[in-house]
Design a protein around this motif. Structure first.
Motif, PDB file in Angstrom:
ATOM      1  N   TRP A 281      -4.998  41.762 -62.402  1.00 46.21           N
ATOM      2  CA  TRP A 281      -3.854  40.905 -62.122  1.00 46.21           C
ATOM      3  C   TRP A 281      -2.849  41.671 -61.274  1.00 46.21           C
ATOM      4  O   TRP A 281      -2.409  42.744 -61.625  1.00 46.21           O
ATOM      5  CB  TRP A 281      -3.232  40.488 -63.433  1.00 46.21           C
ATOM      6  CG  TRP A 281      -1.887  39.869 -63.301  1.00 46.21           C
ATOM      7  CD1 TRP A 281      -0.707  40.520 -63.085  1.00 46.21           C
ATOM      8  CD2 TRP A 281      -1.565  38.491 -63.368  1.00 46.21           C
ATOM      9  NE1 TRP A 281       0.318  39.618 -63.027  1.00 46.21           N
ATOM     10  CE2 TRP A 281      -0.171  38.378 -63.193  1.00 46.21           C
ATOM     11  CE3 TRP A 281      -2.307  37.342 -63.564  1.00 46.21           C
ATOM     12  CZ2 TRP A 281       0.475  37.149 -63.219  1.00 46.21           C
ATOM     13  CZ3 TRP A 281      -1.656  36.130 -63.584  1.00 46.21           C
ATOM     14  CH2 TRP A 281      -0.285  36.046 -63.409  1.00 46.21           C
ATOM     15  N   GLN A 283       0.782  41.142 -59.275  1.00 47.91           N
ATOM     16  CA  GLN A 283       1.896  40.208 -59.181  1.00 47.91           C
ATOM     17  C   GLN A 283       2.077  39.633 -57.777  1.00 47.91           C
ATOM     18  O   GLN A 283       2.218  38.440 -57.593  1.00 47.91           O
ATOM     19  CB  GLN A 283       3.163  40.937 -59.602  1.00 47.91           C
ATOM     20  CG  GLN A 283       4.273  40.019 -60.021  1.00 47.91           C
ATOM     21  CD  GLN A 283       5.491  40.805 -60.444  1.00 47.91           C
ATOM     22  OE1 GLN A 283       5.664  41.954 -60.071  1.00 47.91           O
ATOM     23  NE2 GLN A 283       6.331  40.202 -61.233  1.00 47.91           N
ATOM     24  N   TRP A 287       1.583  35.749 -56.543  1.00 48.14           N
ATOM     25  CA  TRP A 287       2.694  35.044 -55.926  1.00 48.14           C
ATOM     26  C   TRP A 287       2.280  34.477 -54.578  1.00 48.14           C
ATOM     27  O   TRP A 287       2.636  33.360 -54.206  1.00 48.14           O
ATOM     28  CB  TRP A 287       3.862  36.022 -55.822  1.00 48.14           C
ATOM     29  CG  TRP A 287       5.153  35.462 -55.365  1.00 48.14           C
ATOM     30  CD1 TRP A 287       5.909  35.952 -54.350  1.00 48.14           C
ATOM     31  CD2 TRP A 287       5.864  34.341 -55.880  1.00 48.14           C
ATOM     32  NE1 TRP A 287       7.032  35.198 -54.205  1.00 48.14           N
ATOM     33  CE2 TRP A 287       7.035  34.198 -55.128  1.00 48.14           C
ATOM     34  CE3 TRP A 287       5.609  33.426 -56.905  1.00 48.14           C
ATOM     35  CZ2 TRP A 287       7.959  33.190 -55.354  1.00 48.14           C
ATOM     36  CZ3 TRP A 287       6.535  32.417 -57.134  1.00 48.14           C
ATOM     37  CH2 TRP A 287       7.679  32.315 -56.378  1.00 48.14           C
ATOM     38  N   PHE A 290       0.177  31.462 -55.176  1.00 49.94           N
ATOM     39  CA  PHE A 290       1.040  30.347 -55.533  1.00 49.94           C
ATOM     40  C   PHE A 290       1.683  29.741 -54.286  1.00 49.94           C
ATOM     41  O   PHE A 290       1.779  28.511 -54.155  1.00 49.94           O
ATOM     42  CB  PHE A 290       2.110  30.849 -56.506  1.00 49.94           C
ATOM     43  CG  PHE A 290       2.924  29.761 -57.132  1.00 49.94           C
ATOM     44  CD1 PHE A 290       2.319  28.634 -57.654  1.00 49.94           C
ATOM     45  CD2 PHE A 290       4.289  29.874 -57.229  1.00 49.94           C
ATOM     46  CE1 PHE A 290       3.062  27.642 -58.254  1.00 49.94           C
ATOM     47  CE2 PHE A 290       5.044  28.877 -57.825  1.00 49.94           C
ATOM     48  CZ  PHE A 290       4.428  27.758 -58.328  1.00 49.94           C
ATOM     49  N   LEU A 528      -7.750  26.850 -69.854  1.00 50.97           N
ATOM     50  CA  LEU A 528      -6.348  26.978 -69.482  1.00 50.97           C
ATOM     51  C   LEU A 528      -6.033  26.238 -68.190  1.00 50.97           C
ATOM     52  O   LEU A 528      -5.125  25.401 -68.123  1.00 50.97           O
ATOM     53  CB  LEU A 528      -5.999  28.458 -69.336  1.00 50.97           C
ATOM     54  CG  LEU A 528      -4.574  28.767 -68.943  1.00 50.97           C
ATOM     55  CD1 LEU A 528      -3.602  28.265 -69.981  1.00 50.97           C
ATOM     56  CD2 LEU A 528      -4.390  30.261 -68.780  1.00 50.97           C
TER      57      LEU A 528
ATOM     58  N   VAL B 267       3.334  26.954 -70.389  1.00 46.81           N
ATOM     59  CA  VAL B 267       2.643  27.610 -69.280  1.00 46.81           C
ATOM     60  C   VAL B 267       3.519  28.716 -68.695  1.00 46.81           C
ATOM     61  O   VAL B 267       3.056  29.809 -68.376  1.00 46.81           O
ATOM     62  CB  VAL B 267       2.253  26.598 -68.185  1.00 46.81           C
ATOM     63  CG1 VAL B 267       1.541  27.294 -67.053  1.00 46.81           C
ATOM     64  CG2 VAL B 267       1.398  25.506 -68.754  1.00 46.81           C
ATOM     65  N   VAL B 270       3.128  31.786 -70.768  1.00 44.97           N
ATOM     66  CA  VAL B 270       1.908  32.544 -70.470  1.00 44.97           C
ATOM     67  C   VAL B 270       2.103  33.349 -69.194  1.00 44.97           C
ATOM     68  O   VAL B 270       1.790  34.544 -69.136  1.00 44.97           O
ATOM     69  CB  VAL B 270       0.702  31.589 -70.315  1.00 44.97           C
ATOM     70  CG1 VAL B 270      -0.516  32.346 -69.866  1.00 44.97           C
ATOM     71  CG2 VAL B 270       0.429  30.874 -71.616  1.00 44.97           C
ATOM     72  N   LEU B 271       2.658  32.703 -68.186  1.00 44.27           N
ATOM     73  CA  LEU B 271       2.835  33.398 -66.914  1.00 44.27           C
ATOM     74  C   LEU B 271       3.845  34.525 -67.038  1.00 44.27           C
ATOM     75  O   LEU B 271       3.696  35.572 -66.414  1.00 44.27           O
ATOM     76  CB  LEU B 271       3.261  32.402 -65.833  1.00 44.27           C
ATOM     77  CG  LEU B 271       2.147  31.452 -65.431  1.00 44.27           C
ATOM     78  CD1 LEU B 271       2.656  30.435 -64.432  1.00 44.27           C
ATOM     79  CD2 LEU B 271       0.971  32.211 -64.831  1.00 44.27           C
ATOM     80  N   LEU B 274       2.042  37.402 -68.512  1.00 39.83           N
ATOM     81  CA  LEU B 274       1.118  38.002 -67.549  1.00 39.83           C
ATOM     82  C   LEU B 274       1.882  38.748 -66.474  1.00 39.83           C
ATOM     83  O   LEU B 274       1.519  39.853 -66.078  1.00 39.83           O
ATOM     84  CB  LEU B 274       0.253  36.915 -66.918  1.00 39.83           C
ATOM     85  CG  LEU B 274      -0.754  36.283 -67.858  1.00 39.83           C
ATOM     86  CD1 LEU B 274      -1.438  35.118 -67.185  1.00 39.83           C
ATOM     87  CD2 LEU B 274      -1.792  37.315 -68.271  1.00 39.83           C
ATOM     88  N   GLU B 275       2.960  38.133 -65.993  1.00 37.63           N
ATOM     89  CA  GLU B 275       3.718  38.742 -64.915  1.00 37.63           C
ATOM     90  C   GLU B 275       4.325  40.063 -65.375  1.00 37.63           C
ATOM     91  O   GLU B 275       4.395  41.028 -64.616  1.00 37.63           O
ATOM     92  CB  GLU B 275       4.832  37.776 -64.481  1.00 37.63           C
ATOM     93  CG  GLU B 275       5.395  38.070 -63.113  1.00 37.63           C
ATOM     94  CD  GLU B 275       6.268  36.927 -62.586  1.00 37.63           C
ATOM     95  OE1 GLU B 275       5.878  35.765 -62.704  1.00 37.63           O
ATOM     96  OE2 GLU B 275       7.337  37.215 -62.055  1.00 37.63           O
ATOM     97  N   THR B 286      -5.790  35.263 -72.584  1.00 40.30           N
ATOM     98  CA  THR B 286      -4.866  34.327 -71.968  1.00 40.30           C
ATOM     99  C   THR B 286      -4.851  33.003 -72.704  1.00 40.30           C
ATOM    100  O   THR B 286      -3.812  32.394 -72.932  1.00 40.30           O
ATOM    101  CB  THR B 286      -5.250  34.101 -70.509  1.00 40.30           C
ATOM    102  OG1 THR B 286      -5.522  35.349 -69.929  1.00 40.30           O
ATOM    103  CG2 THR B 286      -4.140  33.437 -69.763  1.00 40.30           C
ATOM    104  N   PHE B 290      -1.826  31.188 -74.637  1.00 39.37           N
ATOM    105  CA  PHE B 290      -1.463  29.806 -74.359  1.00 39.37           C
ATOM    106  C   PHE B 290      -1.400  29.004 -75.651  1.00 39.37           C
ATOM    107  O   PHE B 290      -0.500  28.179 -75.854  1.00 39.37           O
ATOM    108  CB  PHE B 290      -2.490  29.208 -73.389  1.00 39.37           C
ATOM    109  CG  PHE B 290      -2.120  27.864 -72.842  1.00 39.37           C
ATOM    110  CD1 PHE B 290      -0.855  27.625 -72.361  1.00 39.37           C
ATOM    111  CD2 PHE B 290      -3.046  26.848 -72.798  1.00 39.37           C
ATOM    112  CE1 PHE B 290      -0.513  26.387 -71.848  1.00 39.37           C
ATOM    113  CE2 PHE B 290      -2.711  25.609 -72.284  1.00 39.37           C
ATOM    114  CZ  PHE B 290      -1.446  25.375 -71.815  1.00 39.37           C
ATOM    115  N   LEU B 528       7.106  33.763 -60.047  1.00 38.53           N
ATOM    116  CA  LEU B 528       6.128  32.753 -60.436  1.00 38.53           C
ATOM    117  C   LEU B 528       6.487  32.135 -61.777  1.00 38.53           C
ATOM    118  O   LEU B 528       6.574  30.918 -61.917  1.00 38.53           O
ATOM    119  CB  LEU B 528       4.749  33.411 -60.495  1.00 38.53           C
ATOM    120  CG  LEU B 528       3.610  32.509 -60.913  1.00 38.53           C
ATOM    121  CD1 LEU B 528       3.449  31.380 -59.934  1.00 38.53           C
ATOM    122  CD2 LEU B 528       2.320  33.300 -60.995  1.00 38.53           C
ATOM    123  N   VAL B 532       7.711  28.140 -62.802  1.00 38.20           N
ATOM    124  CA  VAL B 532       7.020  27.274 -63.755  1.00 38.20           C
ATOM    125  C   VAL B 532       7.933  26.920 -64.916  1.00 38.20           C
ATOM    126  O   VAL B 532       7.957  25.782 -65.393  1.00 38.20           O
ATOM    127  CB  VAL B 532       5.729  27.956 -64.235  1.00 38.20           C
ATOM    128  CG1 VAL B 532       5.031  27.109 -65.266  1.00 38.20           C
ATOM    129  CG2 VAL B 532       4.817  28.197 -63.057  1.00 38.20           C
TER     130      VAL B 532
END
Lengths: 770, 770
Positions: A281, A283, A287, A290, A528, B267, B270-271, B274-275, B286, B290, B528, B532
């Motif tokens: 992952w 960032q 981004w 996205f 998800l 959501v 979750v992000l 992760l971020e 993940t 969630f 991100l 969201v």
């Protein structure tokens, strides 16, 4: 055997075209010299899911940090890195924009073609309803459908078989790190787009959404490389991004942009890419993905709003529009949750049945329907049968409903209904599937009667099973949603007829939505990302929780019987797909058992003849070679000092970078990274490079070009640990060393993908040349 | 010096409590023996952001796959692994449920306390408006506020200073892999929850949302370990999860559940996790995260619906409710996008100003306001000033509006307005900030006049700057949103007054939303996940694209001046935080330059005395020790054969696992993984373990307990490559070896975090014991 491999439309035809010999094209570093172990001897065994093909190569997600690369990086200033980053953003914007445009084109083309078709057939039916002789209408309809599908089938089957299907399995594989030949070419894109227009216009039980993901990926691969091999044009831009690492990142963005355009779900797109592809992952990457997704849905929305004559009205963010679920009038209650879970289980069961039937059908197709013309004929047959069945259903249905004032139906068929009424069965069949889904979600209670829905579910289910896997470009999302929406609505109607309290269970549209989610989840088993896609497509977060519950139930129930549809098709192609983690019970395996050995190594300075001989040996056909330094005892394996790829050596051979020449050709320029980038991604085969007898005696110094710091693991490392390292860093070769740093083995993707958890514990797949 | 470290409330007080000596608590493997390199000599330098503290330890995200572990894993059947997986799901469900409950409790408590307060003050004001002598009302208001804040300040400052602030920086660090002492304890949670209730009820410019993230994380850490150290209870469940790897995974889920409950954004949660946290994306993890998020928002929603007397009405998914943005009446046009981008830039500027002011203030606080009683007094002062300023603003404002029929204002203050009218300035101040935000978003055009909004923005901005960093539990999300919503609405009003076409620019609420996003983005610089979160909180995907544009503009503009607020506070704590990638221009650095050397190593079988001496040496204080085998030449470094942690050795010493004892105590049971898990996470310090002189002569065999396959890299590996390996696998120690596999160095978190990209290219931070 050859034709068995050929039957599988999306994998092998590219290889038969003679660009490379099939053997050279793949077979990465799998040594089958240990004759005592049966599994590592590739055999020519008929295609089945217990095999792992040697045909597929891995992507090089790990940078080869050789001297050339390090020199380039060290020369670059902070400003250059910022420029690169900006370029990446620009490319992502472009990817989003183009993907949105393509989606827009597909939408408009399908709308118009299907519109013309339905108009003609409707006219005809109305004419013959009174005159009698409706069989002529049937024939007209069937012929029109078949004609569309024939065009779609021919371009796919004869010109680019990899464009068949939704392309999602292929993109999954690509993002997983497997190189699928021809999958991201411009030609594939063109065929795909035309193909999907034909198959949707041809009335097949398919959707136009799935192929968008593939289309987005192709756009990304093309744009980011600044050239097209199909057009033979090189725009000389974005050359820095010509390697697998960068390209795969952009392809993730393209796939996300595709999802985003298809469902109006930018966040869902990002999550799809991450769920399918990302191992590490990052960032900034996320981004950018996205950004591409947002641009894509925005572009689609913008151009569609202009097309619909309402510029600036940004209300159609995706190809599929689930319509508006109003949170005021709709909602759910706590006691409905068990019902949703039951629906999830039902979706799981039906999904498993769907997958199982399609699996058998695919096996049958692999065996018997492998010639392109047969494939086209099958597709045409399905189109004709779809038209016939639809017609019969409409004809024999006597479910008439009064025509509403708001005219939600675009092509209301009166048929034998009274004036001012229309045939409801016809609304389900005589429509693009997207519209039918929306009607099922939103039409007021009482619009459909239960028999109509039940019969429709049954018929459409089998039609969809038959259709998926045809040699046409088409997606399975919409048919799944449609089947689910139909039985979900049926479920809702039955529920409200059982219970007396009309007010609570009033809206069967809610159950249609849940049923659609359950059915789709039961078939594709995404979790998800699918939840988020559904939530974004409905534009309402209220149903997030029930949709999640339903999807998870569907997945658990479905997984008990059979895998997801995409995974089945990936397995049938014997792709070495790496899952998220090593099988739980694999701790007893170590690198020593897993690795391939002995390994073909090169010396730092190696004789050209030796190198050419090794590369030309089609029985081994390795792609990565550890570079070693030998100690005094020559018979021992050497100490690792680097790793070099076949592709790099090919470039070196092509430019005759020999030690003997270095002194004599001072005027000649030094080999630069650019030479490797120009050759990427299609490095010529060794056969095409002429090496004279004199040159065979020369020496090659690999020091400058090899990766001097490949990742290594000791022999005792457990399989889960090896797997984690390999997966997290996206490796292609992992060198196994002893405690003296001597090379004792090499672990590649196939060595890891071979182990999987079957019904009876840990199982091993066989390797084969299929 | 000691008091400088102490001043920073959230980091160091735990260490002063004498549970461990401060030196033992940290200083992980940083060798400062190379006297020639100035940077690696830790100095006692005043606190500043150019330092890297040696105080913080890393989490062990990499499993130590020693023999005990492998034996346990190999003994487990497939069924046991499935049970474990189910247990993980159950734990995540519990985490979500409890986090939701806590959010619900906070919400209800704040609503009631603030309700009582506003009611009392309103009564008082109304009484004195006619009588005269409003200063009594002011005093009442100020005293009430200060009283609440005093309680909140005292419990935080005196009992658990780490509960101060929003807790987001600490959780960011934890998810990044840094162990912050006391951050996930039950006591912290209790103080945090009570503290946030007091500070919100006390009328400070704070929100109750940020602290939810911390609360969720604590819940997760507690539940997943099946015990509480604060309560000294061990429930003997979930013992398998007692290690850093599993715990961090659960804490991610908890943080996500917190975001989800705070904003109704599963959501987004979750992000966020992760971020901030994830290095290695894992699908199952993940999905569990969630699940926890969904359960959390659902629980909150459900209980609030009961509390509000409408059970089953699931319309308040989060603590903050942005109200409903209707996609029919609202929407944006293409030509508004440049305006949004301008607003984004404005938000970036204002955010940077906010951060800069707060940075100076924090430096001031570190220097001068470090005694708990001073901290409480400052908090009370701020509370009193807030009340006074608000009162003055209301008093001197003459912006009266007619009272609407729908009574959107809960506490409309008539004050000096005519009957049937209310004071609009009062609605902004005389309200919980959440309500004010919602009013700014949704009140019809004309509800506010521009002067009111301008003045409010200005005053609230400075109040919020002053408030963040006080020793109270409080979040910065809501004040940011409020400031942004105010100037955003002002922007919208000005716009519609400039342009004549009223219909298009009619709704200033839209600009309030965009302004809120811009301001929040400018302050926290999340991208991100924040997009969201905003989309989910508005319940409308239409604004996704503009919000994304605004956030990215705000980030770019803001980053030009100063870092994000959380990053500033993390830097001020000198936490060795690892970013996503190594600095772009660091390719010229190799492991050789980066690593610490020489390394203290142990032999496979080592004398107890040696081990105790090494562990007791507070000047080095390493946490990981390579285990080596020596070749014939004793002076050379040994070949690596494993890696053992301080914590493991401590357990071995405690259980006297000596070679000499092994034969004599056959009856005694073998050391099992359980012994290590029981000691986790607070392994006793070496001082507490008594080793007699006889025992010092014994030998310890480390073979069974060391990790036999630690990751290694050659010395020539470039920094970005080392960084990638380290970050992707969440390592704590990375052994650097030469080409004979001899240990030549060790890379730890601090060696990597030291390099960062400053204004003048690559910079190095100094290491210090602060």
């Amino acid at each position: 055997m050859a034709n068995i491999a050929k039957k599988v439309s999306w994998s092998s035809r590219g290889d038969d075209r003679g660009e490379r010999t099939p053997l050279l094209n793949g077979a990465e570093d799998v040594k089958y010299t240990r004759q005592d172990i049966v599994r590592s001897r590739p055999k020519e065994i008929p295609h089945n899911e217990k095999l792992l093909s040697l045909k597929y190569e891995s992507l090089d997600y790990d940078n080869s940090e050789n001297q050339l690369f390090l020199e380039e990086e060290r020369r670059m200033s902070q400003m250059s890195f910022s420029c690169l980053e900006i370029t990446r953003w620009v490319i992502c914007g472009l990817i989003g924009f183009l993907t949105g445009l393509i989606a827009c084109f597909i939408d408009i083309a399908v709308e118009n073609l299907a519109g013309v078709k339905y108009f003609v057939v409707k006219q005809n039916i109305e004419k013959f309803t009174e005159l009698g002789g409706l069989s002529i209408s049937l024939i007209l309809w069937a012929v029109l459908n078949s004609a569309f599908v024939m065009v779609g089938g021919i371009i796919v089957a004869f010109f680019e078989p990899i464009a068949a299907g939704s392309g999602i399995p292929q993109i999954k594989c690509y993002l997983n790190g497997v190189k699928i030949p021809r999958v991201v070419r411009l030609k594939t894109l063109v065929i795909k787009v035309c193909g999907v227009i034909c198959s949707v216009a041809g009335g097949l039980a398919v959707g136009k959404e799935g192929p968008m993901i593939h289309s987005g990926a192709v756009v990304a691969a093309g744009v980011s490389q600044g050239r097209s091999t199909s057009l033979k044009r090189d725009f000389k831009i974005f050359e820095y991004f010509r390697r697998d690492t960068e390209k795969r990142d952009f392809v993730s963005a393209g796939a996300a942009a595709g999802v985003s355009a298809a469902f109006g779900a930018p966040v869902g797109g990002v999550l799809f890419s991450l769920e399918e592809g990302a191992s590490f992952w990052n960032q900034m990457l996320t981004w950018r993905i996205f950004f591409a997704s947002m641009i894509s849905t925005f572009t689609l929305n913008f151009f569609l709003s202009i097309y619909h004559g309402k510029p600036g009205d940004l209300s159609s963010p995706g190809l599929i529009n689930f319509g508006r679920f109003d949170s005021d009038t709709m909602g759910y209650n706590l006691y409905e949750i068990p019902l949703f879970i039951i629906m999830g289980a039902l979706g799981g069961l039906l999904g498993a049945l769907f997958n199982l039937l399609n699996y058998w059908l695919t096996i049958f197709r692999i065996r018997y329907i492998h010639r392109p013309c047969l494939q086209v004929m099958e597709a045409m047959l399905v189109a004709a049968v779809t038209a016939t069945v639809s017609f019969a259903m409409i004809y024999f249905s006597n479910d008439c409903q009064p025509l509403g004032e708001d005219h939600t139906e675009e092509y209301p068929l009166q048929l034998f209904c009274a004036d001012g009424e229309y045939n409801t069965m016809a609304t389900a069949f005589f429509n693009t599937p997207e519209r039918s889904v929306r009607s099922l979600f939103h039409n007021p209670p009482g619009s459909y009667n239960p028999q109509t829905l039940g019969l429709f579910t049954l018929v459409y289910f089998f039609l969809a099973v038959w259709t998926y896997g045809l040699t046409v470009s088409a997606g399975v999302f919409i048919p799944s949603l449609l089947i689910g929406a139909a039985w979900g609505r049926l479920f809702g109607i039955l529920l409200s007829s059982i219970t007396s309290s009309q007010s609570i269970w009033a809206d069967p549209g809610k159950y249609a939505l849940i049923g659609a989610a359950a059915q789709l989840g039961g078939i594709v088993r995404m979790t998800l990302s699918l939840t988020v896609i559904m939530v974004e497509a409905t534009g309402n977060v209220t149903y997030g929780f029930p949709i999640m519950l339903v999807l998870i139930t569907a997945k658990i129930v479905g997984d008990y019987f059979v895998e997801g549809l995409y995974d089945i098709h990936i397995k049938l192609q014997s792709v070495p797909f790496l899952h998220w983690e090593a099988p739980a019970t694999s701790h007893w395996l170590t690198a020593r058992e897993v690795m391939s050995s002995p390994v073909t190594c090169f010396n730092r300075v190696e004789k050209v003849g030796t190198i050419v001989d090794v590369l030309s040996n089609i029985s081994t056909n390795h792609n990565g070679f550890p570079v070693v330094v030998h100690t005094i005892e020559e018979d021992e394996p050497g100490k690792i000092c680097g790793l070099i790829l076949r592709s790099q050596i090919i470039v070196l051979l092509k430019h005759k970078v020999f030690v003997e020449r270095a002194s004599s050709r001072l005027s000649q320029r030094k080999l630069a990274l650019k030479d490797f980038r120009d050759a990427y991604p299609r490095f010529p085969p060794i056969q095409s490079i002429h090496v004279s007898q004199d040159e065979r005696e020369c020496m090659m110094d690999l020091t400058e070009f090899m990766n001097p710091t490949p990742y290594t693991v000791p022999q005792e490392t457990s399989l889960p640990r090896v797997f984690k390292l390999f997966r997290a860093l996206g490796l292609r070769h992992l060198v196994v060393v002893d405690n003296e740093n001597r090379v004792v083995g090499l672990v590649t993707r196939k060595d890891l993908a071979r182990y999987h958890l079957g019904k009876h514990g840990l199982e091993e797949l066989q390797l084969a040349q299929t």
